[in-house]
Motif scaffolding. Structure first.
Motif, short mmCIF file in Angstrom:
data_model
loop_
_atom_site.label_atom_id
_atom_site.label_comp_id
_atom_site.label_asym_id
_atom_site.label_seq_id
_atom_site.Cartn_x
_atom_site.Cartn_y
_atom_site.Cartn_z
N ARG A 19 0.83 -1.21 0.00
CA ARG A 19 0.00 0.00 0.00
C ARG A 19 0.86 1.25 0.00
N VAL A 20 1.92 1.24 0.78
CA VAL A 20 2.82 2.40 0.81
C VAL A 20 3.47 2.61 -0.55
N HIS A 21 3.91 1.52 -1.19
CA HIS A 21 4.53 1.63 -2.50
C HIS A 21 3.56 2.19 -3.53
N LEU A 22 2.31 1.73 -3.54
CA LEU A 22 1.31 2.25 -4.47
C LEU A 22 1.04 3.73 -4.21
N ALA A 23 1.00 4.10 -2.92
CA ALA A 23 0.79 5.51 -2.58
C ALA A 23 1.95 6.37 -3.08
N MET A 24 3.16 5.85 -2.98
CA MET A 24 4.32 6.60 -3.48
C MET A 24 4.26 6.75 -4.99
#
Length: 253
Positions: free
Chosen positions: A206-211
């Motif tokens: 989720r963090v990677h997609l948000a980035m």
């Protein structure tokens, strides 16, 4: 990177060592450790000289001796390994208090203890005078591979999140009457570890997609540009240069 996160080793202060740019301290600590490792083990006095140099740095940084010694306990496993060396090493033996000890093992044990202790002490002093965020910026300034710096940054940023997740899972188990008393409870603990791994992996995705949605292309923007003057480099490199002189004397005397 890692803003707002402080580590337990850091000791807040305003000494000349605290004010040095982080990349100069990183370079100085690395060079000092290389010099110490390069010193012949027979030069006993040289290691005493290195200890005096670190004591001078600790004094300049206003790091108490008790504070430093308490954090040196991290090397206890290496001490245990060194204690065993005189009993298991081969070669000529000598008698001491009725024990047959290997001469090579004794030298090896001293070598591990002396160099290991000095290296750990230098690392503790570095961590005691430099914040985590500054260390990451220093590594970035020293041109460490950007991906490694990013990985370290996320480890620091989300380490507290994972630790807090573990705490909540432990409280949930205990609230249901669970107590880890023996082997029979290992299955529950294993399932908890698996669940924690899955949650962490999903959080990372989720963090990677948000980035990516915010324009991440593989490199983090440089917010603070840290520079060092010639005087600051000279102050930082005074430690490894003095250690190099001792090392050269150790090889020649």
């Amino acid at each position: 990177m890692g803003a707002g996160h402080a580590h337990r080793l850091y000791r807040h202060g305003h000494s000349v060592v605290h004010r040095l740019p982080p990349h100069t301290k990183l370079a100085a600590a690395f060079a000092f450790v290389v010099v110490v490792v390069s010193t012949p083990r027979e030069a006993l006095w040289a290691f005493g000289g290195y200890a005096l140099l670190l004591a001078a740095v600790a004094t300049a940084a206003r790091v108490p001796a008790g504070y430093l010694l308490k954090r040196l306990l991290i090397e206890v496993p290496f001490v245990a390994f060194a204690v065993l060396m005189p009993f298991v090493a081969e070669g000529r033996h000598t008698e001491f208090l009725g024990l047959s000890l290997s001469v090579n093992g004794l030298w090896g044990a001293f070598n591990v203890l002396a160099k290991g202790t000095l290296g750990v002490a230098a690392s503790v002093l570095l961590a005691s005078t430099t914040e985590l965020r500054s260390l990451l910026l220093g590594l970035q300034r020293l041109r460490l591979p950007p991906m490694l710096v990013q990985i370290a940054s996320f480890m620091i940023r989300y380490g507290d999140v994972i630790t807090d997740e573990m705490r909540r899972m432990r409280i949930a188990r205990e609230s249901r009457g669970f107590e880890a008393k023996g082997v029979r409870q290992w299955g529950v603990l294993a399932k908890s570890a698996g669940a924690l791994f899955i949650r962490s992996y999903e959080r990372g995705e989720r963090v990677h997609l948000a980035m990516l949605s915010r324009g991440y292309t593989g490199s983090m923007p440089v917010i603070d540009e840290i520079t060092a003057s010639g005087t600051q480099w000279a102050h930082a490199l005074a430690l490894p240069v003095a250690a190099l002189v001792i090392c050269l004397l150790g090889w020649t005397l």
